[in-house]
Write a protein that holds these residues in place. Structure first.
Motif, short mmCIF file in Angstrom:
data_model
loop_
_atom_site.label_atom_id
_atom_site.label_comp_id
_atom_site.label_asym_id
_atom_site.label_seq_id
_atom_site.Cartn_x
_atom_site.Cartn_y
_atom_site.Cartn_z
N LEU A 150 -14.82 53.75 1.81
CA LEU A 150 -15.09 53.28 3.17
C LEU A 150 -16.58 53.01 3.37
O LEU A 150 -16.98 51.97 3.91
N PHE A 151 -17.42 53.95 2.89
CA PHE A 151 -18.87 53.72 2.99
C PHE A 151 -19.28 52.49 2.19
O PHE A 151 -20.04 51.64 2.65
N PHE A 176 -27.39 52.11 -0.24
CA PHE A 176 -26.17 52.87 -0.49
C PHE A 176 -26.06 53.21 -1.97
O PHE A 176 -25.75 54.34 -2.34
N LYS A 177 -26.35 52.23 -2.82
CA LYS A 177 -26.18 52.47 -4.26
C LYS A 177 -27.16 53.51 -4.78
O LYS A 177 -26.80 54.33 -5.64
N VAL A 178 -28.41 53.49 -4.29
CA VAL A 178 -29.36 54.48 -4.81
C VAL A 178 -29.35 55.75 -3.97
O VAL A 178 -30.11 56.66 -4.25
N SER A 179 -28.48 55.80 -2.96
CA SER A 179 -28.37 56.93 -2.03
C SER A 179 -29.71 57.29 -1.41
O SER A 179 -30.19 58.40 -1.53
N MET A 180 -30.31 56.28 -0.72
CA MET A 180 -31.53 56.59 0.01
C MET A 180 -31.18 56.83 1.48
O MET A 180 -30.19 56.32 1.98
N VAL A 181 -31.99 57.66 2.13
CA VAL A 181 -31.80 57.94 3.55
C VAL A 181 -32.02 56.64 4.30
O VAL A 181 -32.95 55.92 3.97
N PHE A 197 -25.13 59.66 3.15
CA PHE A 197 -24.13 60.64 3.59
C PHE A 197 -22.95 60.76 2.64
O PHE A 197 -22.33 61.81 2.55
N TRP A 198 -22.65 59.69 1.93
CA TRP A 198 -21.50 59.73 1.03
C TRP A 198 -21.75 60.65 -0.15
O TRP A 198 -20.83 61.27 -0.67
N ALA A 199 -23.01 60.74 -0.59
CA ALA A 199 -23.29 61.34 -1.90
C ALA A 199 -22.75 62.76 -2.07
O ALA A 199 -22.01 63.02 -3.02
N GLU A 252 -19.11 66.10 -4.93
CA GLU A 252 -18.37 67.36 -5.00
C GLU A 252 -16.91 67.11 -5.36
O GLU A 252 -16.32 67.84 -6.17
N GLY A 253 -16.31 66.06 -4.78
CA GLY A 253 -14.88 65.87 -4.95
C GLY A 253 -14.49 65.16 -6.23
O GLY A 253 -13.43 65.40 -6.79
N ALA A 254 -15.35 64.25 -6.71
CA ALA A 254 -14.97 63.44 -7.87
C ALA A 254 -14.84 64.32 -9.10
O ALA A 254 -15.47 65.38 -9.18
#
Lengths: 482, 102
Positions: free
Chosen positions: A167-168, A220-225, A229-231, A236-238
């Motif tokens: 979704l993200f 989103f891809k580099v998970s920058m603020v 939030f997805w990271a 944890e779940g994957a």
């Protein structure tokens, strides 16, 4: 930059990608052909396949430094794409190795197939020089990774992490695509290297709007603020091998496109985006490190740590110099090795204890000194302790930032490095000084894992001890962009 | 002839509806539909720009076609993930899918 007319020799430039497609075919055939008792070999095939492609890449596809636009301008065959390719393929080898004996995914042919497709997409991301190619490559990677994150359908956490990631990812990539469509509309061009010239005549707002939209997708891809939030949830779940792959390869691919795109398309508003990236870098590392302090789950801890690491690397981009980009490359290389060691240990410990809580790592050093030592090397390197690779990585980044006059940013980085040491050392304290819950627990380390862990752990030490050649390669690759 | 700006306004409106939908809706399927709206807005943009600005070059057209294909692939994987959640939890409301929190 001129586009070279097609010549058969250009096929050599995409030989790794062609071979990856072949590998995907081999894996799916092997999955059908192998009897259930021999399915374990699938992961070994994948690892060997990635290794062979890596060898071919190193031997055959080394480009000239200047690089050229090939296939109608769709790809750029330059040294930085080459360097990233090597990184992705290496991450592929290690991910396949640490997935081999996994009770959940080790025997699933589709898992290794989708992994191959994701590596293929990343390779293309690193080389893409055209909006269309870039979009296809990004989606090829992302869609595969959504499926990998949600691969364990019977596991609530994995399914949830797949959905959240999807979704993200779908939302941010649509925003990015709208930016692409505006860039095309403003300039009438789709080639990255023609965008800059066409954008100079336009009002500032046009570039700025496109820049912000595009940054959402790459951020989103580099998970920058603020697109991080997805990271934690996804990490944890994957399944843990997927988390390892996500945290290194997907982040590196994000940096590959971010660096190329910003430098190629937006030189006209350099002063604006470097300031923006500098502020985002400071926020990203601070938020990542501060939230990491309170984590109880080691995969979540590493998720926040990886957000913080993305923040450090963004500093190199804000420096806007060949030195800065070369520092990012070195850092990504050492970060890939280091994180793969950490996740390799987490996979093995998780299999025995059935949990990823930090408390369950208590006394690991007494039950399995080897794994504890590997974790020590990984966490000290992430924390930036000499003589491990992480120390020089941070040193190089901070120096490049200082050279560009962003002293405040280097100070923020330094403070953050100190904060981060706290939570890395806490984990090591639990590992070395805690009392094991189960005094008789045995941590078997199968062959493939030994190979992967040894290769990466020695790599961390070696890359940190012998710095010269790596810095030279990184500097040459970065030089091709300026 | 209808001016280019009309198409762009339509596209921007559609895109905004999509963004609002993603942010405001709670049902995962509705969020997926909103994402599709955003992608359709992009396609209107691409085709309109292609037709008015560079009708002789195929890049805009090709881009739109590729967006179709990718959107289909994305929807397929997305729906599969939503179904796998539904089978486990009997719900597709994004808010209820929250095993993992800060």
């Amino acid at each position: 930059m001129t586009i070279e007319p097609f010549a058969p020799v250009h096929l050599l430039a995409v030989l790794p990608e062609i071979l990856l497609v072949v590998l995907a075919g081999v894996l799916i055939t092997a999955d059908l052909a192998l009897p259930a008792a021999r399915k374990r070999e699938l992961g070994l095939y994948a690892a060997v396949g990635f290794g062979l492609v890596l060898g071919v890449t190193l031997l055959v596809t080394l480009p000239t430094v200047s690089g050229g636009l090939i296939f109608g301008g769709m790809l750029r065959h330059d040294l930085i794409a080459f360097a990233f390719r090597v990184l992705f393929l290496f991450a592929g080898v290690v991910t396949a190795l640490i997935a081999v004996d996994s009770p959940t995914i080790g025997k699933e042919g589709e898992f290794f197939l989708v992994l191959t497709a994701a590596v293929l997409g990343m390779n293309l991301m690193a080389a893409a020089a055209d909006l269309i190619m870039l979009y296809v490559a990004i989606e090829m990677t992302s869609i595969g990774l959504y499926a990998l994150a949600g691969f364990l359908r019977e596991n609530d956490k994995s399914a949830e992490s797949g959905l959240k990631y999807f979704l993200f990812g779908a939302f941010t990539s649509s925003l990015m695509l709208y930016g692409f469509s505006l860039l095309y509309g403003f300039t009438g061009q789709t080639n990255l290297y023609n965008l800059a010239a066409a954008l100079t005549g336009l009002p500032l707002e046009a570039s700025l709007l496109a820049l912000l939209l595009v940054l959402v997708g790459f951020g989103f891809k580099v998970s920058m603020v603020p697109f991080h939030f997805w990271a934690p949830d996804v990490y944890e779940g994957a399944p843990t091998p997927v988390t390892a792959f996500l945290s290194v390869a997907s982040k590196a691919a994000g940096f590959a496109v971010l660096i190329r795109f910003l430098l190629a398309a937006f030189p006209g508003i350099e002063s604006i985006w470097t300031t923006l990236i500098a502020v985002i870098a400071a926020l990203t590392m601070t938020i990542g490190n501060v939230i990491a302090l309170t984590q109880k789950n080691i995969k979540r801890l590493l998720a926040y740590s990886s957000i913080a690491q993305a923040g450090y690397m963004l500093m190199g981009l804000a420096a806007l110099s060949a030195n800065g980009v070369s520092a990012i490359l070195y850092y990504l290389g050492m970060y890939t090795l280091t994180n793969l060691v950490a996740f390799g240990v987490i996979v093995l410990v998780g299999r025995v204890t059935g949990s990823d809580e930090i408390a369950d790592y208590a006394g690991l050093s007494r039950r399995s000194p080897g794994l504890a030592l590997a974790l020590l090397v990984a966490f000290l390197s992430l924390g930036g302790i000499p003589p491990l690779a992480g120390f020089f990585g941070k040193f190089y980044l901070f120096t490049s930032v200082m050279q560009s006059g962003l002293v405040w940013l280097a100070i923020v980085g330094l403070v953050n490095a100190i904060i981060s040491l706290y939570y890395y050392l806490i984990v090591l304290k639990v590992v070395y000084l805690g009392t094991p819950k189960d005094e008789a627990a045995v941590y078997p380390v199968p062959r493939p894992y030994q190979l992967a862990l040894w290769a990466c752990a020695l790599g961390v030490i070696f890359v940190g001890a012998v710095i010269g050649p790596w810095v030279n390669i990184a500097a040459a690759a970065a030089g091709g962009l300026f | 002839m209808i001016p280019l700006s009309w198409y762009l306004a339509l596209s921007a409106a559609l895109f905004s509806v999509g963004v609002y939908g993603v942010l405001a809706r709670k049902n995962a399927v509705a969020i997926l539909m909103s994402v599709e709206l955003m992608l359709n807005a992009v396609n209107i943009n691409l085709v309109a720009f292609w037709h008015y600005l560079t009708p002789t070059a195929v890049s805009g057209m090709a881009f739109a076609l590729i967006v179709f294909a990718v959107a289909a692939a994305e929807a397929a994987v997305g729906l599969a993930l939503i179904i796998s959640i539904y089978r486990r939890r009997q719900t597709v409301v994004a808010e209820d899918v929250n095993l993992m929190k800060f």
